[in-house]
Design a protein around this motif. Structure first.
Motif, PDB file in Angstrom:
ATOM      1  N   GLN A  59       9.027  -6.782  46.585  1.00 34.12           N
ATOM      2  CA  GLN A  59      10.425  -7.044  46.939  1.00 34.12           C
ATOM      3  C   GLN A  59      10.633  -8.442  47.514  1.00 34.12           C
ATOM      4  OE1 GLN A  59      12.609  -3.233  48.392  1.00 34.12           O
ATOM      5  NE2 GLN A  59      10.555  -3.124  49.266  1.00 34.12           N
ATOM      6  N   ASN A  60       9.556  -9.103  47.960  1.00 33.69           N
ATOM      7  CA  ASN A  60       9.679 -10.475  48.446  1.00 33.69           C
ATOM      8  C   ASN A  60       9.857 -11.467  47.307  1.00 33.69           C
ATOM      9  OD1 ASN A  60       9.387  -9.919  51.210  1.00 33.69           O
ATOM     10  ND2 ASN A  60       7.181  -9.777  50.988  1.00 33.69           N
ATOM     11  N   ILE A  61       9.558 -11.017  46.085  1.00 34.08           N
ATOM     12  CA  ILE A  61       9.655 -11.908  44.927  1.00 34.08           C
ATOM     13  C   ILE A  61      10.793 -11.488  43.996  1.00 34.08           C
ATOM     14  CG2 ILE A  61       8.441 -12.744  42.861  1.00 34.08           C
ATOM     15  CD1 ILE A  61       5.828 -12.418  44.403  1.00 34.08           C
ATOM     16  N   TRP A  62      10.861 -10.173  43.687  1.00 36.58           N
ATOM     17  CA  TRP A  62      11.820  -9.684  42.700  1.00 36.58           C
ATOM     18  C   TRP A  62      12.995  -8.987  43.361  1.00 36.58           C
ATOM     19  CZ3 TRP A  62      10.981 -11.152  37.751  1.00 36.58           C
ATOM     20  CH2 TRP A  62       9.691 -11.604  37.445  1.00 36.58           C
ATOM     21  N   SER A  63      14.187  -9.213  42.803  1.00 28.61           N
ATOM     22  CA  SER A  63      15.383  -8.538  43.297  1.00 28.61           C
ATOM     23  C   SER A  63      15.341  -7.066  42.911  1.00 28.61           C
ATOM     24  CB  SER A  63      16.632  -9.189  42.699  1.00 28.61           C
ATOM     25  OG  SER A  63      16.681 -10.556  43.010  1.00 28.61           O
TER      26      SER A  63
END
Length: 197
Positions: A59-63
């Motif tokens: 979740q820190n990278i992908w929405s």
């Protein structure tokens, strides 16, 4: 007035640079973006798409995944300067997904094709990458040991396609999760476009 505005802009940019921010961070601050501050620690979540594709993602990278259309799960990362979109699909409408998709792309734009080595748990993966100038496109067909297939279409406005490859390590047909996947702390629901704010 113009000189005063430029001075303020320069002071703001300089203060960000002195604070240890990169040029990219400065531009994101000025023009907006969703990764100005990002945790280095992975925060894995699982999404079970309504189309039968599940994905474990950081979740820190992908929405949060969205349902771009009934049979497609959409994943997005990046910002206005550098973004990536990945579509995950299950369908039996393709006779040769990579060839058909590549032909459609080559008909509309000048491209350079590259074969792409791709390893996905419990799947026979075939992939190609097209350099389209200011962006790249990646097509992949993931034939899983369980007998199901997931089709991937990805576009990246960046030269770095490794986030796409990393994401595909966590993609699988719903109900057939490989044992090697990282544990997901949360389960999220895919949001339909009309429900997005």
């Amino acid at each position: 007035m113009k000189r005063k505005f430029l001075s303020l802009l320069l002071i703001g940019a300089l203060s960000l640079l002195l604070a240890g921010c990169s040029f990219k961070d400065t531009m994101l601050y000025l023009y907006g973006g969703d990764d100005f501050v990002q945790s280095e620690e992975a925060d894995y979540a699982r999404c079970d798409g309504a189309n039968g594709v599940s994905v474990i993602f950081d979740q820190n990278i992908w929405s949060i995944p969205t349902l771009a259309q009934p049979d497609t799960l959409s994943m997005v990362t990046g910002n206005k300067l550098s973004y990536t979109v990945v579509l995950l699909q299950k369908t039996d409408a393709y006779t040769d997904f990579l060839a058909q998709s590549g032909a459609e792309l080559e008909d509309t734009t000048g491209t350079v094709k590259y074969d792409l080595e791709l390893t996905v748990p419990n799947a026979d993966a075939k992939a190609v990458r097209y350099d389209c100038g200011s962006y790249q496109t990646l097509f992949a067909q993931l034939d899983y040991d369980c007998g199901e297939t997931v089709y991937v279409t990805a576009a990246a406005r960046t030269s770095d396609y490794q986030p796409i490859v990393a994401l595909l390590q966590g993609v699988y047909p719903t109900g057939h999760a490989p044992a090697e996947l990282p544990a997901a702390d949360t389960v999220v629901d895919a949001v339909a476009p009309e429900e997005q704010q």
